[in-house]
Design a protein around this motif. Structure first.
Motif, PDB file in Angstrom:
ATOM      1  N   ILE A  92       1.407  -4.575   5.273  1.00  0.00           N
ATOM      2  CA  ILE A  92       2.192  -3.723   4.377  1.00  0.00           C
ATOM      3  C   ILE A  92       1.535  -2.354   4.252  1.00  0.00           C
ATOM      4  O   ILE A  92       2.212  -1.314   4.303  1.00  0.00           O
ATOM      5  N   ASP A  93       0.211  -2.335   4.112  1.00  0.00           N
ATOM      6  CA  ASP A  93      -0.496  -1.061   3.987  1.00  0.00           C
ATOM      7  C   ASP A  93      -0.381  -0.223   5.257  1.00  0.00           C
ATOM      8  O   ASP A  93      -0.201   0.992   5.199  1.00  0.00           O
ATOM      9  N   LYS A  94      -0.470  -0.864   6.407  1.00  0.00           N
ATOM     10  CA  LYS A  94      -0.324  -0.131   7.660  1.00  0.00           C
ATOM     11  C   LYS A  94       1.090   0.410   7.820  1.00  0.00           C
ATOM     12  O   LYS A  94       1.290   1.530   8.306  1.00  0.00           O
ATOM     13  N   GLY A  95       2.071  -0.368   7.415  1.00  0.00           N
ATOM     14  CA  GLY A  95       3.450   0.092   7.465  1.00  0.00           C
ATOM     15  C   GLY A  95       3.690   1.258   6.526  1.00  0.00           C
ATOM     16  O   GLY A  95       4.434   2.192   6.852  1.00  0.00           O
ATOM     17  N   THR A  96       3.050   1.234   5.377  1.00  0.00           N
ATOM     18  CA  THR A  96       3.181   2.340   4.432  1.00  0.00           C
ATOM     19  C   THR A  96       2.534   3.600   4.986  1.00  0.00           C
ATOM     20  O   THR A  96       3.071   4.698   4.858  1.00  0.00           O
ATOM     21  N   LYS A  97       1.398   3.426   5.625  1.00  0.00           N
ATOM     22  CA  LYS A  97       0.702   4.573   6.212  1.00  0.00           C
ATOM     23  C   LYS A  97       1.547   5.235   7.294  1.00  0.00           C
ATOM     24  O   LYS A  97       1.517   6.451   7.452  1.00  0.00           O
ATOM     25  N   LYS A 110       5.975   3.966  -0.582  1.00  0.00           N
ATOM     26  CA  LYS A 110       4.782   3.466  -1.282  1.00  0.00           C
ATOM     27  C   LYS A 110       5.131   2.567  -2.458  1.00  0.00           C
ATOM     28  O   LYS A 110       4.445   1.580  -2.716  1.00  0.00           O
ATOM     29  N   ASN A 111       6.233   2.862  -3.166  1.00  0.00           N
ATOM     30  CA  ASN A 111       6.620   2.004  -4.293  1.00  0.00           C
ATOM     31  C   ASN A 111       7.153   0.663  -3.804  1.00  0.00           C
ATOM     32  O   ASN A 111       6.937  -0.372  -4.443  1.00  0.00           O
ATOM     33  N   THR A 112       7.849   0.672  -2.678  1.00  0.00           N
ATOM     34  CA  THR A 112       8.339  -0.578  -2.099  1.00  0.00           C
ATOM     35  C   THR A 112       7.162  -1.456  -1.697  1.00  0.00           C
ATOM     36  O   THR A 112       7.157  -2.665  -1.948  1.00  0.00           O
ATOM     37  N   ALA A 158       4.132  -1.353  -2.939  1.00  0.00           N
ATOM     38  CA  ALA A 158       3.470  -1.817  -4.153  1.00  0.00           C
ATOM     39  C   ALA A 158       4.239  -2.980  -4.778  1.00  0.00           C
ATOM     40  O   ALA A 158       3.642  -3.952  -5.251  1.00  0.00           O
ATOM     41  N   ARG A 159       5.579  -2.894  -4.771  1.00  0.00           N
ATOM     42  CA  ARG A 159       6.395  -3.963  -5.332  1.00  0.00           C
ATOM     43  C   ARG A 159       6.226  -5.253  -4.534  1.00  0.00           C
ATOM     44  O   ARG A 159       6.055  -6.338  -5.104  1.00  0.00           O
ATOM     45  N   LYS A 160       6.245  -5.149  -3.203  1.00  0.00           N
ATOM     46  CA  LYS A 160       6.078  -6.335  -2.361  1.00  0.00           C
ATOM     47  C   LYS A 160       4.717  -6.986  -2.603  1.00  0.00           C
ATOM     48  O   LYS A 160       4.610  -8.202  -2.767  1.00  0.00           O
ATOM     49  N   LYS A 161       3.680  -6.173  -2.648  1.00  0.00           N
ATOM     50  CA  LYS A 161       2.331  -6.700  -2.862  1.00  0.00           C
ATOM     51  C   LYS A 161       2.202  -7.332  -4.238  1.00  0.00           C
ATOM     52  O   LYS A 161       1.575  -8.388  -4.393  1.00  0.00           O
ATOM     53  N   SER A 162       2.824  -6.717  -5.238  1.00  0.00           N
ATOM     54  CA  SER A 162       2.762  -7.243  -6.593  1.00  0.00           C
ATOM     55  C   SER A 162       3.453  -8.601  -6.682  1.00  0.00           C
ATOM     56  O   SER A 162       2.933  -9.537  -7.297  1.00  0.00           O
ATOM     57  N   GLN A 163       4.618  -8.722  -6.057  1.00  0.00           N
ATOM     58  CA  GLN A 163       5.347  -9.991  -6.085  1.00  0.00           C
ATOM     59  C   GLN A 163       4.559 -11.089  -5.372  1.00  0.00           C
ATOM     60  O   GLN A 163       4.523 -12.239  -5.819  1.00  0.00           O
ATOM     61  N   LEU A 164       3.924 -10.739  -4.253  1.00  0.00           N
ATOM     62  CA  LEU A 164       3.116 -11.721  -3.547  1.00  0.00           C
ATOM     63  C   LEU A 164       1.906 -12.149  -4.377  1.00  0.00           C
ATOM     64  O   LEU A 164       1.555 -13.330  -4.408  1.00  0.00           O
ATOM     65  N   ALA A 165       1.280 -11.192  -5.049  1.00  0.00           N
ATOM     66  CA  ALA A 165       0.125 -11.521  -5.879  1.00  0.00           C
ATOM     67  C   ALA A 165       0.518 -12.430  -7.030  1.00  0.00           C
ATOM     68  O   ALA A 165      -0.212 -13.373  -7.364  1.00  0.00           O
TER      69      ALA A 165
END
Length: 93
Positions: free
Chosen positions: A65-70, A76-78, A80-87
């Motif tokens: 996800i971070d590489k895709g954002t880069k 970046k908000n998408t 962050a949302r994906k990572k938050s839901q996974l966490a």
């Protein structure tokens, strides 16, 4: 169809970028599904091995996800949302 050299080049660049974007998006979806199934397995059988496997998958999804954002595949908000839901799903397991 493209008539000049720059338009032909833009078509090639667009094709390359589309394939790169598709790789990141599909990989994130696939790894997310694998992570969720791993978390289900951990809920059934709470062993350290299952938790460690889920943690490794979570780290790899985060990395992708971070590489895709880069590379501007994800906003970046998408990301962050994906990572938050996974966490949250990992924490709930």
């Amino acid at each position: 169809m493209a008539n000049n050299k720059s338009a032909k080049k833009r078509i090639l660049i667009t094709k390359r970028n589309r394939l790169q974007n598709r790789f990141y998006k599909t990989s994130v979806r696939t790894l997310t599904k694998m992570l969720l199934s791993s978390l289900e397995a951990y809920k059934v059988n709470k062993t350290p091995e299952n938790k460690e496997a889920a943690q490794k998958l979570l780290n790899s999804v985060y990395s992708l996800i971070d590489k895709g954002t880069k590379r501007n595949v994800f906003h970046k908000n998408t990301a962050a949302r994906k990572k938050s839901q996974l966490a949250l799903s990992f924490k709930a397991a």
